[in-house]
Design a protein around this motif. Structure first.
Motif, PDB file in Angstrom:
ATOM      1  N   ARG A  19       0.832  -1.200   0.000  1.00 41.54           N
ATOM      2  CA  ARG A  19       0.000   0.000   0.000  1.00 41.54           C
ATOM      3  C   ARG A  19       0.867   1.251   0.000  1.00 41.54           C
ATOM      4  N   SER A  20       0.461   2.207  -0.783  1.00 33.43           N
ATOM      5  CA  SER A  20       1.214   3.456  -0.863  1.00 33.43           C
ATOM      6  C   SER A  20       0.935   4.305   0.374  1.00 33.43           C
ATOM      7  N   ARG A  21       1.985   4.931   0.884  1.00 31.83           N
ATOM      8  CA  ARG A  21       1.825   5.797   2.061  1.00 31.83           C
ATOM      9  C   ARG A  21       1.194   7.131   1.693  1.00 31.83           C
ATOM     10  N   LEU A  22       1.133   7.412   0.397  1.00 29.25           N
ATOM     11  CA  LEU A  22       0.595   8.702  -0.019  1.00 29.25           C
ATOM     12  C   LEU A  22      -0.904   8.659  -0.282  1.00 29.25           C
ATOM     13  N   ARG A  23      -1.551   7.530  -0.011  1.00 29.12           N
ATOM     14  CA  ARG A  23      -2.960   7.417  -0.363  1.00 29.12           C
ATOM     15  C   ARG A  23      -3.848   8.289   0.528  1.00 29.12           C
ATOM     16  N   HIS A  24      -3.356   8.683   1.717  1.00 28.60           N
ATOM     17  CA  HIS A  24      -4.173   9.497   2.631  1.00 28.60           C
ATOM     18  C   HIS A  24      -3.951  10.996   2.433  1.00 28.60           C
ATOM     19  N   TRP A  25      -3.030  11.407   1.542  1.00 31.26           N
ATOM     20  CA  TRP A  25      -2.738  12.820   1.399  1.00 31.26           C
ATOM     21  C   TRP A  25      -3.921  13.630   0.884  1.00 31.26           C
ATOM     22  N   PRO A  26      -4.715  13.127  -0.068  1.00 30.81           N
ATOM     23  CA  PRO A  26      -5.881  13.932  -0.489  1.00 30.81           C
ATOM     24  C   PRO A  26      -6.844  14.230   0.659  1.00 30.81           C
ATOM     25  N   ALA A  27      -7.061  13.239   1.524  1.00 31.37           N
ATOM     26  CA  ALA A  27      -7.940  13.482   2.670  1.00 31.37           C
ATOM     27  C   ALA A  27      -7.289  14.431   3.667  1.00 31.37           C
ATOM     28  N   ALA A  28      -5.961  14.300   3.837  1.00 31.87           N
ATOM     29  CA  ALA A  28      -5.261  15.178   4.783  1.00 31.87           C
ATOM     30  C   ALA A  28      -5.286  16.628   4.315  1.00 31.87           C
ATOM     31  N   LEU A  29      -5.280  16.853   2.991  1.00 32.31           N
ATOM     32  CA  LEU A  29      -5.315  18.226   2.495  1.00 32.31           C
ATOM     33  C   LEU A  29      -6.607  18.935   2.865  1.00 32.31           C
ATOM     34  N   LEU A  30      -7.676  18.165   3.021  1.00 33.78           N
ATOM     35  CA  LEU A  30      -8.953  18.776   3.407  1.00 33.78           C
ATOM     36  C   LEU A  30      -8.927  19.322   4.821  1.00 33.78           C
TER      37      LEU A  30
END
Length: 296
Positions: A19-30
């Motif tokens: 799993r990519s560690r960057l998959r949560h970045w879009p949600a974190a940007l919110l």
């Protein structure tokens, strides 16, 4: 990108991609607007208050704190705020506890109606609440004149410490009910039936079972009610026109320049008020941990 495989008996290995560690970045940007609001309206003002509390005409100094702690006038403001906050929180907590316990015994329709009314009345604070109390129980209020005519009261002064406690208790009750009502879901009705079968009376059930289970919620609610009362300003100011010595009234007068414009002194008062709340919160956490250790 490397892949790994999980061998299964009788089946070919299926490649599994890590799993990519960057998959949560879009949600974190919110969350960035939330953090921006937190920094601009909470952290930045707190830093400003801390810095300006040690500013004087001579430079950096603790003179503001020394003036506050050595002044009988400011000590009286802290004493009045503490006394009114404690009394209104305790009275409001007891009434809220009885009200939340009663809500579990009524029908669903009546329960929803009471919760809706409680939500509505919890927003009636500040100047409108003070105006309503002046009309009802002021010196020439409708209820005051009626009770005086019936001989039930002789002299009631709304514009005193008792009046401030009364109006503070009123807006504490809806908040206390809303906070305590969900906590009663942790009590099982079968516990009371089992205690009754074992010969326990009602007060013994609440003394040894009900209240210990509700203790964390009760302590937490008391802290929130205390913080709500000690930080209140508009109701007391509208009721007494700023003539009752409370710490929030003093901070507002120093900032607005009613007598003297001293924002640094107001900042020092705010820091002491925050330290008081932190102390009460720390004591609450210590009591909760101590209660949890005894429970184990």
């Amino acid at each position: 990108m490397k892949t790994t495989s999980l061998p299964l008996a009788g089946k070919p290995a299926v490649p599994v991609r890590p799993r990519s560690r960057l998959r949560h970045w879009p949600a974190a940007l919110l969350l960035l607007p939330f953090f921006a609001m937190l920094i601009l309206f909470s952290l930045a003002p707190m830093v400003w208050v801390l810095v300006n509390s040690v500013h004087t005409e001579q430079g950096l100094s603790l003179a503001n704190y020394n003036d506050i702690l050595s002044s009988p006038f400011y000590r009286q403001a802290f004493d009045n705020s503490l006394r009114i906050s404690v009394w209104s929180s305790v009275i409001g907590l007891v009434i809220s506890l009885l009200g939340a316990a009663s809500l579990r015994r009524v029908s669903g329709r009546l329960r929803r109606l009471v919760v809706s009314i409680t939500n509505m009345t919890s927003n009636l604070t500040g100047v409108p609440l003070a105006f309503a109390f002046i009309i009802l129980v002021g010196t020439n209020g409708a209820l005051t004149l009626l009770l005086r005519q019936w001989g039930l009261i002789e002299d009631f002064r709304l514009y005193s410490s008792n009046g401030v406690i009364l109006i503070y208790t009123y807006f504490q009750i809806p908040l206390g009910v809303l906070l305590l009502y969900p906590a009663f879901d942790s009590l099982d009705d079968d516990w009371q039936a089992a205690a009754s079968l074992l010969g326990a009376r009602l007060w013994q059930y609440w003394r040894y079972v009900g209240l210990p289970v509700l203790a964390p919620a009760i302590l937490g609610t008391f802290i929130l009610l205390f913080a709500n009362a000690i930080g209140a300003y508009a109701s007391a100011y509208a009721l007494t026109q700023g003539n009752f010595n409370l710490i929030t009234v003093r901070i507002a007068s120093l900032v607005s320049g009613d007598i003297f414009l001293e924002p640094n002194m107001a900042a020092a008062l705010s820091v002491l008020l925050m330290l008081m709340l932190l102390l009460v919160t720390a004591v609450n956490q210590w009591l909760l941990k101590k209660g949890a250790r005894h429970a184990r």
